[in-house]
Scaffold this active site. Sequence first.
Site, PDB file in Angstrom:
ATOM      1  N   CYS A   1       0.806  -1.331   0.040  1.00  0.00           N
ATOM      2  CA  CYS A   1      -0.249   0.043   0.003  1.00  0.00           C
ATOM      3  C   CYS A   1       0.893   1.447  -0.009  1.00  0.00           C
ATOM      4  O   CYS A   1       1.158   1.834   1.321  1.00  0.00           O
ATOM      5  CB  CYS A   1      -1.108  -0.166   1.147  1.00  0.00           C
ATOM      6  SG  CYS A   1      -1.861  -1.343   1.254  1.00  0.00           S
TER       7      CYS A   1
ATOM      8  N   GLU B   1      -1.114   6.584  -3.688  1.00  0.00           N
ATOM      9  CA  GLU B   1      -2.364   7.329  -3.231  1.00  0.00           C
ATOM     10  C   GLU B   1      -2.692   8.217  -4.654  1.00  0.00           C
ATOM     11  O   GLU B   1      -2.009   8.245  -5.468  1.00  0.00           O
ATOM     12  CB  GLU B   1      -2.009   8.293  -2.223  1.00  0.00           C
ATOM     13  CG  GLU B   1      -1.572   7.484  -0.933  1.00  0.00           C
ATOM     14  CD  GLU B   1      -0.880   8.754   0.224  1.00  0.00           C
ATOM     15  OE1 GLU B   1      -1.269   9.781   0.171  1.00  0.00           O
ATOM     16  OE2 GLU B   1      -0.717   8.150   1.173  1.00  0.00           O
TER      17      GLU B   1
ATOM     18  N   SER C   1       3.549   8.308  -9.318  1.00  0.00           N
ATOM     19  CA  SER C   1       5.045   8.371  -9.929  1.00  0.00           C
ATOM     20  C   SER C   1       5.934   8.889  -8.688  1.00  0.00           C
ATOM     21  O   SER C   1       7.401   8.678  -8.347  1.00  0.00           O
ATOM     22  CB  SER C   1       5.401   9.017 -11.000  1.00  0.00           C
ATOM     23  OG  SER C   1       4.718   8.501 -12.091  1.00  0.00           O
TER      24      SER C   1
ATOM     25  N   TRP D   1      -5.610   1.920  -5.627  1.00  0.00           N
ATOM     26  CA  TRP D   1      -5.072   1.106  -6.669  1.00  0.00           C
ATOM     27  C   TRP D   1      -4.077   0.188  -6.073  1.00  0.00           C
ATOM     28  O   TRP D   1      -3.086  -0.306  -6.501  1.00  0.00           O
ATOM     29  CB  TRP D   1      -4.445   1.594  -7.939  1.00  0.00           C
ATOM     30  CG  TRP D   1      -5.393   2.590  -8.535  1.00  0.00           C
ATOM     31  CD1 TRP D   1      -6.662   2.403  -8.841  1.00  0.00           C
ATOM     32  CD2 TRP D   1      -4.919   3.505  -9.548  1.00  0.00           C
ATOM     33  NE1 TRP D   1      -7.124   3.466  -9.391  1.00  0.00           N
ATOM     34  CE2 TRP D   1      -6.201   4.226  -9.883  1.00  0.00           C
ATOM     35  CE3 TRP D   1      -3.763   4.201  -9.870  1.00  0.00           C
ATOM     36  CZ2 TRP D   1      -6.193   5.106 -10.860  1.00  0.00           C
ATOM     37  CZ3 TRP D   1      -3.483   5.235 -10.796  1.00  0.00           C
ATOM     38  CH2 TRP D   1      -4.765   5.777 -11.394  1.00  0.00           C
TER      39      TRP D   1
ATOM     40  N   TYR E   1      10.769   5.078   3.051  1.00  0.00           N
ATOM     41  CA  TYR E   1      10.738   5.358   1.884  1.00  0.00           C
ATOM     42  C   TYR E   1      11.957   4.560   1.170  1.00  0.00           C
ATOM     43  O   TYR E   1      11.839   3.849   0.093  1.00  0.00           O
ATOM     44  CB  TYR E   1      10.927   6.762   1.490  1.00  0.00           C
ATOM     45  CG  TYR E   1      10.833   7.113   0.063  1.00  0.00           C
ATOM     46  CD1 TYR E   1       9.765   6.953  -0.589  1.00  0.00           C
ATOM     47  CD2 TYR E   1      11.930   7.628  -0.492  1.00  0.00           C
ATOM     48  CE1 TYR E   1       9.765   7.440  -1.837  1.00  0.00           C
ATOM     49  CE2 TYR E   1      11.865   7.964  -1.888  1.00  0.00           C
ATOM     50  CZ  TYR E   1      10.708   7.765  -2.601  1.00  0.00           C
ATOM     51  OH  TYR E   1      10.471   8.232  -3.963  1.00  0.00           O
TER      52      TYR E   1
ATOM     53  N   GLN F   1       7.169 -12.799 -46.611  1.00  0.00           N
ATOM     54  CA  GLN F   1       8.249 -12.043 -46.000  1.00  0.00           C
ATOM     55  C   GLN F   1       7.891 -11.262 -45.114  1.00  0.00           C
ATOM     56  O   GLN F   1       8.607 -10.845 -44.077  1.00  0.00           O
ATOM     57  CB  GLN F   1       9.417 -11.944 -47.033  1.00  0.00           C
ATOM     58  CG  GLN F   1      10.857 -11.601 -46.518  1.00  0.00           C
ATOM     59  CD  GLN F   1      11.956 -11.299 -47.443  1.00  0.00           C
ATOM     60  OE1 GLN F   1      11.626 -10.296 -48.174  1.00  0.00           O
ATOM     61  NE2 GLN F   1      13.059 -11.883 -47.512  1.00  0.00           N
TER      62      GLN F   1
ATOM     63  N   GLY G   1      -4.970 -10.770 -38.036  1.00  0.00           N
ATOM     64  CA  GLY G   1      -5.889  -9.823 -38.831  1.00  0.00           C
ATOM     65  C   GLY G   1      -7.312  -9.481 -37.780  1.00  0.00           C
ATOM     66  O   GLY G   1      -6.835  -9.603 -36.537  1.00  0.00           O
ATOM     67  N   GLY G   2      -8.404  -9.703 -38.468  1.00  0.00           N
ATOM     68  CA  GLY G   2      -9.568  -9.488 -37.499  1.00  0.00           C
ATOM     69  C   GLY G   2      -9.825 -10.564 -36.749  1.00  0.00           C
ATOM     70  O   GLY G   2     -10.317 -10.158 -35.813  1.00  0.00           O
TER      71      GLY G   2
ATOM     72  N   GLU H   1       4.400  -0.512 -10.936  1.00  0.00           N
ATOM     73  CA  GLU H   1       5.818  -0.789 -10.600  1.00  0.00           C
ATOM     74  C   GLU H   1       6.861   0.153 -11.145  1.00  0.00           C
ATOM     75  O   GLU H   1       8.062   0.002 -11.430  1.00  0.00           O
ATOM     76  CB  GLU H   1       6.105  -2.202 -10.915  1.00  0.00           C
ATOM     77  CG  GLU H   1       7.204  -2.880  -9.668  1.00  0.00           C
ATOM     78  CD  GLU H   1       6.394  -3.174  -8.365  1.00  0.00           C
ATOM     79  OE1 GLU H   1       5.181  -3.267  -8.688  1.00  0.00           O
ATOM     80  OE2 GLU H   1       6.972  -3.796  -7.651  1.00  0.00           O
TER      81      GLU H   1
HETATM   82  C1  LIG Z   1      -3.956  -2.084 -12.043  1.00  0.00           C
HETATM   83  C2  LIG Z   1      -2.895  -1.362 -10.983  1.00  0.00           C
HETATM   84  C3  LIG Z   1      -2.593  -2.117  -9.944  1.00  0.00           C
HETATM   85  C4  LIG Z   1      -1.748  -1.444  -9.142  1.00  0.00           C
HETATM   86  N1  LIG Z   1      -1.320  -1.861  -7.742  1.00  0.00           N
HETATM   87  C5  LIG Z   1      -0.573  -1.241  -7.047  1.00  0.00           C
HETATM   88  C6  LIG Z   1      -0.268  -1.808  -5.761  1.00  0.00           C
HETATM   89  O1  LIG Z   1      -0.590  -2.843  -5.570  1.00  0.00           O
HETATM   90  N2  LIG Z   1       0.270  -1.065  -4.661  1.00  0.00           N
HETATM   91  C7  LIG Z   1       0.700   0.452  -5.035  1.00  0.00           C
HETATM   92  O2  LIG Z   1       1.108   0.927  -4.065  1.00  0.00           O
HETATM   93  N3  LIG Z   1       0.335   0.925  -6.257  1.00  0.00           N
HETATM   94  C8  LIG Z   1      -0.209   0.170  -7.411  1.00  0.00           C
HETATM   95  N4  LIG Z   1      -0.478   0.865  -8.484  1.00  0.00           N
HETATM   96  C9  LIG Z   1      -0.236   2.109  -8.571  1.00  0.00           C
HETATM   97  C10 LIG Z   1       0.981   2.401  -9.953  1.00  0.00           C
HETATM   98  O3  LIG Z   1       2.090   2.009  -9.118  1.00  0.00           O
HETATM   99  C11 LIG Z   1       0.876   3.833 -10.186  1.00  0.00           C
HETATM  100  O4  LIG Z   1      -0.223   3.906 -10.924  1.00  0.00           O
HETATM  101  C12 LIG Z   1       1.981   4.229 -10.937  1.00  0.00           C
HETATM  102  O5  LIG Z   1       3.279   4.185 -10.175  1.00  0.00           O
HETATM  103  C13 LIG Z   1       1.804   5.526 -11.843  1.00  0.00           C
HETATM  104  O6  LIG Z   1       1.321   6.582 -10.888  1.00  0.00           O
HETATM  105  P1  LIG Z   1       0.039   7.346 -11.325  1.00  0.00           P
HETATM  106  O7  LIG Z   1      -0.659   6.411 -12.114  1.00  0.00           O
HETATM  107  O8  LIG Z   1      -0.126   8.060 -10.636  1.00  0.00           O
HETATM  108  O9  LIG Z   1       0.683   8.276 -12.638  1.00  0.00           O
HETATM  109  P2  LIG Z   1       1.318   9.565 -12.664  1.00  0.00           P
HETATM  110  O10 LIG Z   1       2.589   9.626 -11.868  1.00  0.00           O
HETATM  111  O11 LIG Z   1       0.227  10.694 -12.581  1.00  0.00           O
HETATM  112  O12 LIG Z   1       2.039   9.764 -14.077  1.00  0.00           O
HETATM  113  C14 LIG Z   1       1.152  10.276 -15.318  1.00  0.00           C
HETATM  114  C15 LIG Z   1       2.197  10.281 -16.486  1.00  0.00           C
HETATM  115  O13 LIG Z   1       3.117  11.222 -16.340  1.00  0.00           O
HETATM  116  C16 LIG Z   1       4.390  10.559 -16.331  1.00  0.00           C
HETATM  117  N5  LIG Z   1       5.434  11.084 -15.218  1.00  0.00           N
HETATM  118  C17 LIG Z   1       5.184  11.473 -13.885  1.00  0.00           C
HETATM  119  N6  LIG Z   1       6.215  12.096 -13.383  1.00  0.00           N
HETATM  120  C18 LIG Z   1       7.366  12.222 -14.510  1.00  0.00           C
HETATM  121  C19 LIG Z   1       8.448  12.782 -14.534  1.00  0.00           C
HETATM  122  N7  LIG Z   1       8.978  13.286 -13.422  1.00  0.00           N
HETATM  123  N8  LIG Z   1       9.177  12.595 -15.732  1.00  0.00           N
HETATM  124  C20 LIG Z   1       8.524  12.247 -16.681  1.00  0.00           C
HETATM  125  N9  LIG Z   1       7.285  11.586 -16.726  1.00  0.00           N
HETATM  126  C21 LIG Z   1       6.683  11.588 -15.600  1.00  0.00           C
HETATM  127  C22 LIG Z   1       4.197   9.288 -16.115  1.00  0.00           C
HETATM  128  O14 LIG Z   1       5.226   8.208 -16.615  1.00  0.00           O
HETATM  129  C23 LIG Z   1       2.995   9.114 -16.816  1.00  0.00           C
HETATM  130  O15 LIG Z   1       2.974   8.691 -18.112  1.00  0.00           O
HETATM  131  C24 LIG Z   1      -1.382   0.045  -9.379  1.00  0.00           C
HETATM  132  C25 LIG Z   1      -1.784   0.585 -10.461  1.00  0.00           C
HETATM  133  C26 LIG Z   1      -2.679   0.045 -11.352  1.00  0.00           C
HETATM  134  C27 LIG Z   1      -3.175   0.668 -12.558  1.00  0.00           C
END
Ligand SMILES: Cc1cc2nc3c(=O)[nH]c(=O)nc-3n(C[C@H](O)[C@H](O)[C@H](O)COP(=O)(O)OP(=O)(O)OC[C@H]3O[C@@H](n4cnc5c(N)ncnc54)[C@H](O)[C@@H]3O)c2cc1C
Length: 276
Positions: free
Chosen positions: A15, A18, A23, A47, A124, A171, A231-232, A255
């Site tokens: 967990c 948020e 990211s 998530w 962290y 090819q 294909g389709g 991840e």
């Molecule tokens: C199905 C699913 C399962 C998941 N399971 C878990 C889980 O078990 N535990 C958990 O803790 N999390 C989980 N997650 C969360 C997941 O790790 C995050 O969705 C992921 O880290 C991306 O964060 P975000 O979706 O908020 O995207 P954002 O951080 O909002 O990013 C949006 C876009 O901006 C880009 N971006 C952001 N910052 C930068 C930067 N500095 N430079 C360049 N590009 C950037 C990103 O690459 C992306 O393309 C899950 C997500 C999903 C969809």
Amino acid sequence: MPRLCSGDYLSGSFCLTEAGAGSDPASMRTRAERSGDGWCLNGTKQWITSAEFAGIYVVWAVTDPEAPKGKGISCFLIEAGSDGIQVGPAEQKMGQRGSATNEVHFDNVRVPGSALLGRLNDGYRIAVSELAGGRIGIGSLALGIGLAAMDYATRYTTERQQFGHPIADFQGLQWMIADRATELEAARLLLMSAADRKEKGQSFTREASMAKLFASEKANQACYTALQLLGGYGYMQEYPLERLTRDVRITTLYEGTSEVQRIVIAREILKEYRQA
Ligand SMILES: Cc1cc2nc3c(=O)[nH]c(=O)nc-3n(C[C@H](O)[C@H](O)[C@H](O)COP(=O)(O)OP(=O)(O)OC[C@H]3O[C@@H](n4cnc5c(N)ncnc54)[C@H](O)[C@@H]3O)c2cc1C
């Protein structure tokens, strides 16, 4: 660990994420405040994989809001069913529907001092090091989906006849098969190399990010190509490509997104040059 390994706990959940901290997980808002000998947690994680089945949660929360970014976060082990935990309904997702993804809400969840995992305010670092290992796993997941897609599609090209020939005779399609096979083999070797370094206790952060980035991007391409080879028929739910293509899509996102992997790789490379 014994209860996870015995199946007593059906799963555990990680967990970290948020709504406002994906990211950039160090910007999390979930708080853990001292409460007697223990802690009281408030916040919402988004998530979270398998949360509705988990017997235990590994939860990150801010324990020192005054500390520099990432230095005031701690990690807690919290049993499911503790008072104040609410798990939301499974999200409706594009793919990987065999795996539940839920919100987990912590409302004045009180845990004993022994729930702290590792050292105070060192959470962290634990998250980042665990994510590096997980990236080898997600890269491998991606590789498996990519290989399954190309395996199905390649066999199909030897059976499907158009213009009086199996389409494998053309090819243009052979080159698609050759390119994807080469990329997936390279992905396999990157993953094996990262896993080997981890197993030997060597640093593997850069290698795990490289392997995850390459394997997930190439596996997405492999599914896209495999669907094209059908294909389709590839677009029909009756055939497996439709599902594999939806399932593989997530692997460049969770991840750490592909962009985040590039940030990690560049940081690790530049660290060496800046130190020199
Ligand atoms: C199905 C699913 C399962 C998941 N399971 C878990 C889980 O078990 N535990 C958990 O803790 N999390 C989980 N997650 C969360 C997941 O790790 C995050 O969705 C992921 O880290 C991306 O964060 P975000 O979706 O908020 O995207 P954002 O951080 O909002 O990013 C949006 C876009 O901006 C880009 N971006 C952001 N910052 C930068 C930067 N500095 N430079 C360049 N590009 C950037 C990103 O690459 C992306 O393309 C899950 C997500 C999903 C969809």
